[in-house]
Each structure stands twice: as structure tokens, then as C-alpha cells.
Design a protein around this motif. Structure first.
Motif, mmCIF file in Angstrom:
data_model
loop_
_atom_site.group_PDB
_atom_site.id
_atom_site.type_symbol
_atom_site.label_atom_id
_atom_site.label_comp_id
_atom_site.label_asym_id
_atom_site.label_seq_id
_atom_site.Cartn_x
_atom_site.Cartn_y
_atom_site.Cartn_z
ATOM 1 N N GLY A 73 -44.448 80.817 45.341
ATOM 2 C CA GLY A 73 -44.833 80.601 43.953
ATOM 3 C C GLY A 73 -46.157 79.846 43.850
ATOM 4 N N THR A 74 -46.334 78.882 44.735
ATOM 5 C CA THR A 74 -47.563 78.087 44.716
ATOM 6 C C THR A 74 -48.785 78.961 44.981
ATOM 7 O OG1 THR A 74 -46.326 76.164 45.484
ATOM 8 C CG2 THR A 74 -48.708 76.091 45.775
ATOM 9 N N GLU A 75 -48.680 79.871 45.955
ATOM 10 C CA GLU A 75 -49.816 80.766 46.220
ATOM 11 C C GLU A 75 -50.090 81.650 45.009
ATOM 12 O OE1 GLU A 75 -49.784 83.404 49.759
ATOM 13 O OE2 GLU A 75 -51.166 84.673 48.631
ATOM 14 N N THR A 176 -48.967 82.636 33.272
ATOM 15 C CA THR A 176 -47.754 81.840 33.133
ATOM 16 C C THR A 176 -47.036 81.705 34.469
ATOM 17 O OG1 THR A 176 -45.696 81.494 31.914
ATOM 18 C CG2 THR A 176 -46.262 83.784 32.389
ATOM 19 N N ASP A 177 -46.583 80.480 34.756
ATOM 20 C CA ASP A 177 -45.728 80.218 35.900
ATOM 21 C C ASP A 177 -44.299 80.515 35.429
ATOM 22 O OD1 ASP A 177 -43.864 78.944 37.575
ATOM 23 O OD2 ASP A 177 -45.324 77.459 38.232
ATOM 24 N N ALA A 178 -43.776 81.654 35.883
ATOM 25 C CA ALA A 178 -42.462 82.102 35.411
ATOM 26 C C ALA A 178 -41.383 81.880 36.454
ATOM 27 C CB ALA A 178 -42.529 83.585 35.024
ATOM 28 N N HIS A 202 -37.483 82.027 46.437
ATOM 29 C CA HIS A 202 -36.353 81.141 46.773
ATOM 30 C C HIS A 202 -35.719 80.482 45.557
ATOM 31 C CE1 HIS A 202 -38.179 76.966 46.750
ATOM 32 N NE2 HIS A 202 -39.289 77.668 46.784
ATOM 33 N N LYS A 203 -36.249 80.717 44.370
ATOM 34 C CA LYS A 203 -35.589 80.251 43.153
ATOM 35 C C LYS A 203 -34.720 81.374 42.571
ATOM 36 C CE LYS A 203 -38.160 76.483 43.446
ATOM 37 N NZ LYS A 203 -39.183 75.963 42.568
ATOM 38 N N LEU A 204 -34.676 82.476 43.298
ATOM 39 C CA LEU A 204 -34.078 83.712 42.775
ATOM 40 C C LEU A 204 -33.083 84.305 43.787
ATOM 41 C CD1 LEU A 204 -34.780 85.579 40.258
ATOM 42 C CD2 LEU A 204 -36.323 86.809 41.778
HETATM 43 C C1 LIG Z 1 -40.546 75.906 42.764
HETATM 44 C C2 LIG Z 1 -41.607 76.085 41.755
HETATM 45 C C3 LIG Z 1 -42.898 76.480 42.116
HETATM 46 C C4 LIG Z 1 -43.325 76.629 43.555
HETATM 47 O O1 LIG Z 1 -42.768 77.725 44.208
HETATM 48 P P1 LIG Z 1 -42.804 77.753 45.825
HETATM 49 O O2 LIG Z 1 -42.346 79.123 46.177
HETATM 50 O O3 LIG Z 1 -41.881 76.688 46.281
HETATM 51 O O4 LIG Z 1 -44.222 77.518 46.220
HETATM 52 C C5 LIG Z 1 -43.831 76.662 41.130
HETATM 53 N N1 LIG Z 1 -43.513 76.492 39.838
HETATM 54 C C6 LIG Z 1 -42.281 76.126 39.431
HETATM 55 C C7 LIG Z 1 -41.993 75.982 37.981
HETATM 56 C C8 LIG Z 1 -41.289 75.898 40.377
HETATM 57 O O5 LIG Z 1 -40.073 75.515 39.978
#
Ligand SMILES: *Cc1c(COP(=O)(O)O)cnc(C)c1O
Length: 387
Positions: A73-75, A176-178, A202-204
Motif C-alpha cells: 500500500g505504501t508503494e 485516495t488511499d483506499a 495484507h489488509k484484505l
Molecule cells: C496499512 C495501511 C497502509 C500501508 O499499507 P502497506 O501495505 O502496509 O504498505 C496505507 N494506508 C492505510 C490507510 C493503511 O491502513
């Protein structure tokens, strides 16, 4: 329940779904070829990358050509933001919010040092963003507006579709960071003006180390990783095939479980939250209960330390969080709660419980019966607490 872990920290990371693991396994064993190879052994793998891309596109209401695989997600956040700035080099302003994830906030801080003017939209007591303030912050010198879809600490959902329209009125790009909304609320990008969107595997219920970047068709894109021609030139580096297959499968399952998230998981969250509020005095929810993702609750307990609650919960096998995993280890209360103006006395005693489809009613009851004496015990030794 003693040897068992009760995991309610799903906004930090999630368990890999067993079906996801089964789907990715062959690509770590038999099918290890490089999808760019000329030979059939490697080339056959490419079809599975294409399938993963379709599964993601289908969950998002996007087209497969709009989906790029990244490492996390960070990338995705970094490459989206830097590409947008490259697209409009004459514009020098960035609009974001005070409650973004560090992946966005810390990059914007660095960009400020490089000469960009960064405005962070404030939030109110409930953590909401005022669209009129957003409107005032954006002008014709704004290159990029980046606002998260859902907040990782409070679960608050932001009106990103409307913010994208406001950004476009001034010719700015919208990202947007989704990461925290995908899989929790339905998303259909087709009729939105969202240009760039980030997701993390990994949040999914997919593994760590895989992310998605959505780039709307027609958007110019400047790659972050430079090298080979993978991902249509948008992201160099040999594809993480097994994890791509995994996140594709996870997306398919997320679509299948969406209704469950918004009924059963939400009911468990509401049960847990209401029982805690009822049984612990001087406790309240941080966030906008009218407009939250279904799995998250963030509760403030006056006059005690969140870290102490976490340690005692941990002893009882309960995994929770005091906010963002990225602020753990520092004694500062979370930047999100501070932005909401939560008083220090309760920001310090805040607890985030984030559920998943694997949690049960029994686990909720175990958390409730464990937490109540912990709060009482900590308050009994708190010099500030008065009955
Ligand atoms: C976890 C998270 C990220 C980062 O995702 P990674 O895959 O750990 O780099 C970015 N934004 C939000 C809102 C997050 O919860």
C-alpha cells in the motif's frame, strides 16, 4: 480460551484466507517460471497474472488495464502521489488531510521540504472533513488532492467521490488511499472522478508485500520503479506472481463476503461496542458512528493509558491496538485523535478494536468480560481517576 488468540487488530493486518493460500501455493512450488520468458513454462504464468488483474478490476468496477500491481500500500501511495506531481510540474500545491496514514503524511512532509506547499485539511470532533474547507484549500495551483477513503484508526469514511469532483473543478488530480475501505464497503470506480487509488493486500486477507495501484484510463502516469517493461511499463521488477494470484483471489472473496461484512461483522462490532460503553463509565467512541466501515470501533477510556490496556489484553490473548501500528512505541497519542481534538486524558486511553469475518460472538463476550476488570484495575491505580 487460554491458548487461543483473539485477533481484533485487522486494520493492522489480516489473516491470509485459506482459499487464498491454496490459490497461491502452486506459484511458489511448481509454477516458478518468469512470466516474461519466451518458453511455455514461464509464459503460462502470465495468464494467471491477467486473471488476478481481472479479479481486482471486477471488485473495483474498473478495467483490468487500469490495475497495476505494486509491493504494498505504501508503494502505491508513493507512486500515485509522485506521478501526479510529475504530471503537473507547474502546480506546486498539495491538499491532503490531518488524518492520513503516515504513508501519505510523511511523504507530503518530505515534499514540503522540497518546496511544495502542503495543506492538511482539519477534521472536526467526530473526525469529519468539511467539504467547504476542502473547496477553499484547492486552487488552480493545486497539483494533487489526496484524501483517504476510510481511516485506519476510527474507521471514518470520507466522501472521496465528491472530493474528486471538487479537485477536478480546479484541474487538480485526485488520489485516495483506499486500503481500509476495499472489501469493507462496496466500491464502483466506473462513474467516479477518482484518478488514482491505493490498496494493500495484507489488509484484505492476502499476504503482506503486495499492493494495487488503480490509474484511471487516460491518466498520464510516471513510474516510480524504473527498469524492465513489466506492468505495461508502469512498475518495473519481476512480478510477484504468487502474491498477485493471492490478491486476485482475496478480491474475489472480498466481493463474495461484502454483504457478510456489512451484516454479521457489523453486528458483532456494534454488540462489542455497545456492551463496553454500557458497562464502562466515562468511555466513548472516537469517530463518526453514522459513517464508519463496519469492522472498526475506537473507544476512549478517561484517565488511563492505552498501552497499559493493550499489555493486559495481550496477557489474556487479545490482540488489539491503541491506534496506528506506526505510532506504537512512541508515547505521543495518535495524530488522528489529536487532529480530532480528543483531550490528552482520553486520547492516551484509546483502544482500537478492528474485526474480521473470522471473529465470533464468543470472542466478543470474552473481550468484554476481560476488558471491564482491566479498566477498573487501571483506574484504581490511576492518580487522576476519581469516582
Ligand atoms: C496499512 C495501511 C497502509 C500501508 O499499507 P502497506 O501495505 O502496509 O504498505 C496505507 N494506508 C492505510 C490507510 C493503511 O491502513
Amino acid at each position: 480460551m487460554n491458548n487461543k488468540i483473539v485477533y481484533v487488530d485487522n486494520n493492522a493486518t489480516t489473516a491470509v484466507d485459506p482459499e487464498v493460500f491454496e490459490a497461491m501455493k502452486p506459484f511458489l512450488t511448481q509454477f516458478y517460471g518468469n512470466p516474461s520468458s519466451i518458453h511455455y513454462f514461464g509464459g503460462q504464468v502470465a495468464a494467471h497474472i491477467a486473471k488476478g488483474r481481472e479479479q481486482i478490476a471486477s471488485l473495483l468496477g474498473a478495467e483490468p488495464s487500469e490495475i497495476t500491481f505494486t509491493s504494498c500500500g505504501t508503494e502505491s501511495d508513493s507512486s500515485a502521489i509522485l506521478s501526479a506531481l510529475n504530471t503537473c510540474p507547474t502546480r506546486r500545491k498539495i491538499v491532503t488531510s490531518k488524518v492520513e496514514h503516515p504513508a501519505v503524511l510523511n511523504l507530503c512532509k518530505q515534499l514540503r521540504n522540497k518546496g511544495y506547499i502542503v495543506s492538511e485539511a482539519p477534521v472536526d470532533k467526530l473526525g469529519r472533513i468539511d467539504l467547504n474547507i476542502i473547496k477553499e484549500l484547492i486552487d488552480t495551483d493545486t497539483a494533487l488532492v489526496s484524501i483517504m477513503w476510510a481511516n485506519n484508526e476510527t474507521g471514518n469514511i470520507y466522501p472521496v467521490e465528491k472530493i474528486a469532483e471538487i479537485a477536478h473543478e480546479k484541474g487538480a488530480i485526485f488520489h485516495t488511499d483506499a486500503v481500509q475501505s476495499v472489501g469493507k464497503i462496496p466500491i464502483n470506480l466506473k462513474n467516479t472522478q477518482i484518478d488514482l487509488l491505493s490498496i494493500s493486500g495484507h489488509k484484505l486477507h492476502a499476504p503482506k508485500g503486495i499492493g494495487i495501484l488503480y490509474v484511471k484510463k487516460g491518466m498520464r502516469f510516471y513510474p516510480f520503479m524504473i527498469g524492465g517493461h513489466q506492468e505495461n511499463g508502469r512498475r518495473a521488477g519481476t512480478e510477484n506472481v504468487a502474491s498477485i494470484v493471492a490478491i486476485g483471489k482475496a478480491a474475489e472473496l472480498a466481493g463474495k463476503h461484502m454483504a457478510f461484512e456489512n451484516s454479521e461483522v457489523k453486528e458483532l462490532r456494534d454488540y462489542l461496542e455497545s456492551q463496553i460503553l454500557k458497562k464502562v463509565k466515562n468511555s466513548r467512541v472516537n469517530g463518526d458512528i453514522e459513517n464508519r466501515v463496519p469492522n472498526t470501533t475506537n473507544i476512549a477510556f478517561d484517565m488511563i493509558e492505552g498501552e497499559a490496556i493493550l499489555l493486559l489484553l495481550d496477557k489474556a490473548g487479545i490482540c488489539a491496538s491503541s491506534g496506528s501500528a506506526c505510532t506504537t512505541g512512541s508515547l505521543e497519542p495518535s495524530h488522528v485523535l489529536r487532529a480530532m481534538g480528543v483531550p490528552y486524558t482520553s486520547a492516551h486511553g484509546s483502544l482500537r478494536l478492528s474485526l474480521s469475518r473470522y471473529n465470533t460472538k464468543e470472542e466478543m463476550d470474552y473481550i468484554i468480560e476481560t476488558l471491564i476488570p482491566i479498566i477498573a484495575k487501571l483506574r484504581a491505580i490511576s492518580p487522576y481517576w476519581k469516582e
